[in-house]
Design an enzyme around this catalytic site. Sequence first.
Site, PDB file in Angstrom:
ATOM      1  N   SER A 150     -39.100  19.082  -8.909  1.00  0.00           N
ATOM      2  CA  SER A 150     -38.229  18.176  -8.713  1.00  0.00           C
ATOM      3  C   SER A 150     -37.159  18.793  -8.195  1.00  0.00           C
ATOM      4  CB  SER A 150     -36.863  18.678 -10.405  1.00  0.00           C
ATOM      5  OG  SER A 150     -35.854  18.560 -10.617  1.00  0.00           O
ATOM      6  N   TYR A 163     -33.298  25.707 -15.287  1.00  0.00           N
ATOM      7  CA  TYR A 163     -33.880  24.995 -14.545  1.00  0.00           C
ATOM      8  C   TYR A 163     -34.378  24.559 -12.733  1.00  0.00           C
ATOM      9  CZ  TYR A 163     -36.265  19.939 -13.692  1.00  0.00           C
ATOM     10  OH  TYR A 163     -37.020  18.849 -14.016  1.00  0.00           O
ATOM     11  N   LYS A 167     -38.776  25.523 -10.799  1.00  0.00           N
ATOM     12  CA  LYS A 167     -39.272  24.529 -10.596  1.00  0.00           C
ATOM     13  C   LYS A 167     -39.279  24.838  -8.925  1.00  0.00           C
ATOM     14  CE  LYS A 167     -39.479  21.476 -13.698  1.00  0.00           C
ATOM     15  NZ  LYS A 167     -41.200  21.435 -14.223  1.00  0.00           N
TER      16      LYS A 167
END
Length: 250
Positions: A150, A163, A167
């Site tokens: 991401s 998150y 990533k």
Amino acid sequence: MECEKEVGNATYIILISGVSKGLGRALALEFAKLGHIIVGCSRNQTQLDSLQAHLSTISSLNHVFLNLDVCSNEGVKEMAQTVLQKVGCPHIIVNNAGVINESMKMWKCCVKEFDNVIDTNIKGTANMLRHFIPLMISNNNQGIIVNMSSIYGRTPGPMVSAYCSSKWAIEGLTKSIAKEVPNGITIVALDPGIINTDMLASHIGPLASAYQTSQEWATKAASMILNISSADNGASLTVDDPGILPIIKG
């Protein structure tokens, strides 16, 4: 891969986790249109059935879908054997299954939600790698693995610390494994860019509608993935025209 120079004609077995919606579903449809065999897993049987029905209208190949949570190491182990028996070793694996935390400051994110992001995005990917890389090694050291990263795997972002952490971990995991796999197996981290999905909408709300659709994205991404070569091993790649996120304040 052995068929690397015949991308336009070869039929590949392509395994996609988190296949039932969003980018996973869009990729499955695009790869199927190009004549490839899709193997996928998801926790949502209803959405898997829907995808299976859709694929039957555009492809006559034997696609395989399994109801599975990638967080289960034993479940992924069983899936690997099932896939091997039903269609053979995947030529391409796209580790796409992932979740995002509700937008909030890290210290306000509950333990259960934070752990769910880490368990799915990192441990789930690790489970897939743990059980499918040995199959690729046994298959004459052939295969391409794409770990979905991401923009938040390369740039820190507020309100999505769980998150973002997951990533960044995917980026490091990918680069480390690239040094471990034998020649012939290629592993990359792929930033898909910014796409109008439910996950993006959960982060930036109505602004998500301004970005490309998942199917528009899949046309570019599928072509890019099919053209990954051994020269890309360990690379951090980005799909063309990734877009720019609006400024999110903490």
